[in-house]
Every structure is written in structure tokens, then in C-alpha cells.
Write a protein that holds these residues in place. Structure first.
Motif, PDB file in Angstrom:
ATOM      1  N   GLY A  23       0.818  -1.210   0.000  1.00 35.22           N
ATOM      2  CA  GLY A  23       0.000   0.000   0.000  1.00 35.22           C
ATOM      3  C   GLY A  23       0.851   1.258   0.000  1.00 35.22           C
ATOM      4  O   GLY A  23       0.558   2.218  -0.700  1.00 35.22           O
ATOM      5  N   ALA A  24       1.927   1.247   0.766  1.00 36.76           N
ATOM      6  CA  ALA A  24       2.816   2.414   0.808  1.00 36.76           C
ATOM      7  C   ALA A  24       3.579   2.551  -0.500  1.00 36.76           C
ATOM      8  O   ALA A  24       3.773   3.658  -0.996  1.00 36.76           O
ATOM      9  CB  ALA A  24       3.784   2.281   1.982  1.00 36.76           C
ATOM     10  N   TRP A  25       4.009   1.440  -1.088  1.00 35.46           N
ATOM     11  CA  TRP A  25       4.774   1.486  -2.332  1.00 35.46           C
ATOM     12  C   TRP A  25       3.921   2.012  -3.479  1.00 35.46           C
ATOM     13  O   TRP A  25       4.431   2.658  -4.389  1.00 35.46           O
ATOM     14  CB  TRP A  25       5.302   0.095  -2.652  1.00 35.46           C
ATOM     15  CG  TRP A  25       6.245   0.078  -3.806  1.00 35.46           C
ATOM     16  CD1 TRP A  25       5.974  -0.320  -5.070  1.00 35.46           C
ATOM     17  CD2 TRP A  25       7.614   0.483  -3.807  1.00 35.46           C
ATOM     18  NE1 TRP A  25       7.079  -0.200  -5.850  1.00 35.46           N
ATOM     19  CE2 TRP A  25       8.107   0.297  -5.106  1.00 35.46           C
ATOM     20  CE3 TRP A  25       8.460   0.986  -2.830  1.00 35.46           C
ATOM     21  CZ2 TRP A  25       9.413   0.603  -5.449  1.00 35.46           C
ATOM     22  CZ3 TRP A  25       9.755   1.275  -3.188  1.00 35.46           C
ATOM     23  CH2 TRP A  25      10.223   1.088  -4.480  1.00 35.46           C
ATOM     24  N   SER A  26       2.620   1.748  -3.438  1.00 30.14           N
ATOM     25  CA  SER A  26       1.757   2.210  -4.526  1.00 30.14           C
ATOM     26  C   SER A  26       1.534   3.721  -4.469  1.00 30.14           C
ATOM     27  O   SER A  26       1.090   4.308  -5.447  1.00 30.14           O
ATOM     28  CB  SER A  26       0.410   1.492  -4.481  1.00 30.14           C
ATOM     29  OG  SER A  26      -0.317   1.884  -3.333  1.00 30.14           O
ATOM     30  N   GLN A  27       1.849   4.363  -3.355  1.00 25.28           N
ATOM     31  CA  GLN A  27       1.687   5.806  -3.218  1.00 25.28           C
ATOM     32  C   GLN A  27       2.920   6.589  -3.647  1.00 25.28           C
ATOM     33  O   GLN A  27       2.886   7.811  -3.712  1.00 25.28           O
ATOM     34  CB  GLN A  27       1.348   6.159  -1.759  1.00 25.28           C
ATOM     35  CG  GLN A  27       0.063   5.545  -1.271  1.00 25.28           C
ATOM     36  CD  GLN A  27      -1.128   6.007  -2.074  1.00 25.28           C
ATOM     37  OE1 GLN A  27      -1.229   7.180  -2.417  1.00 25.28           O
ATOM     38  NE2 GLN A  27      -2.023   5.092  -2.395  1.00 25.28           N
ATOM     39  N   VAL A  28       4.024   5.902  -3.948  1.00 30.00           N
ATOM     40  CA  VAL A  28       5.253   6.570  -4.362  1.00 30.00           C
ATOM     41  C   VAL A  28       5.073   7.076  -5.790  1.00 30.00           C
ATOM     42  O   VAL A  28       4.660   6.324  -6.666  1.00 30.00           O
ATOM     43  CB  VAL A  28       6.447   5.587  -4.282  1.00 30.00           C
ATOM     44  CG1 VAL A  28       7.712   6.226  -4.826  1.00 30.00           C
ATOM     45  CG2 VAL A  28       6.655   5.132  -2.860  1.00 30.00           C
TER      46      VAL A  28
END
Length: 44
Positions: A23-28
Motif C-alpha cells: 500500500g505504501a509502495w503504490s503511493q510513491v
């Protein structure tokens, strides 16, 4: 806590961490690639 309970808990935590990481990686934001420099840029 027996071994089976420990393995279930460790597996659940691993799945949760992978989910949070995905989830965090998709926000980069996507970083655009720079074009290769040509002869004009090298001489300039």
C-alpha cells in the motif's frame, strides 16, 4: 503459546506487513526517466 499458534501469528504478521508495504509502495510517485544525452548536450 505452542508452536502452531506462534507460526499462525507470525504468518499473519508477515501478511499484514506485506500488505502495508504494498500500500505504501503504490503511493510513491513515478519518477520519469531522463533521455539519453545526445552530441549536442555533450558539447554544450
Amino acid at each position: 503459546m505452542n508452536r502452531r499458534t506462534f507460526l499462525w501469528a507470525a504468518g499473519g504478521e508477515l501478511v499484514a506487513l506485506i500488505g502495508v508495504g504494498a500500500g505504501a509502495w503504490s503511493q510513491v510517485p513515478v519518477i520519469p526517466k531522463c533521455p539519453d544525452p545526445g552530441p549536442e548536450a555533450a558539447l554544450g
